[in-house]
Enzyme design. Structure first.
Site, PDB file in Angstrom:
ATOM      1  N   CYS A  10       0.884  -1.214   0.015  1.00 27.58           N
ATOM      2  CA  CYS A  10      -0.058   0.099   0.053  1.00 27.58           C
ATOM      3  C   CYS A  10       1.058   1.179   0.130  1.00 27.58           C
ATOM      4  O   CYS A  10       2.062   1.058   0.377  1.00 27.58           O
ATOM      5  CB  CYS A  10      -0.821  -0.068   1.163  1.00 27.58           C
ATOM      6  SG  CYS A  10      -0.411  -0.004   2.805  1.00 27.58           S
ATOM      7  N   CYS A  13       2.936   1.536   3.123  1.00 27.18           N
ATOM      8  CA  CYS A  13       3.978   0.922   3.215  1.00 27.18           C
ATOM      9  C   CYS A  13       5.244   1.151   2.314  1.00 27.18           C
ATOM     10  O   CYS A  13       6.635   1.067   2.739  1.00 27.18           O
ATOM     11  CB  CYS A  13       3.424  -0.767   2.895  1.00 27.18           C
ATOM     12  SG  CYS A  13       2.430  -1.159   3.871  1.00 27.18           S
TER      13      CYS A  13
END
Length: 77
Positions: A10, A13
């Protein structure tokens, strides 16, 4: 030093991974940074909330995106 950035890919991240690599570079730390996206490996490490940062096998952060300065502080303690 071995640093693992745990996350599923994501935006948060990816941001943590980029910030971690910048922090290592800016602080001149000798470290290997790897990205872990495998959920089973994350669970083995005891991480269910991402993004997470693991340094030398110890979870130092999970569930938030740290700034470059915060990461440098964690790595130089």
């Amino acid at each position: 030093m071995e640093i693992k950035v745990l996350g599923t890919g994501c935006k948060k991240c990816k941001t943590l991974e980029e910030s971690t690599r910048r922090a290592v570079s800016e602080a001149g730390i000798d470290a290997t940074v790897t990205k872990v996206e495998d959920m089973l490996e994350m669970m083995k490490l005891g991480v269910l909330t991402t993004p997470a940062l693991v340094v030398d096998g110890k979870i130092v952060s999970k569930g938030k995106v740290l700034s470059v300065n915060e990461i440098i502080e964690l790595l130089t303690q």
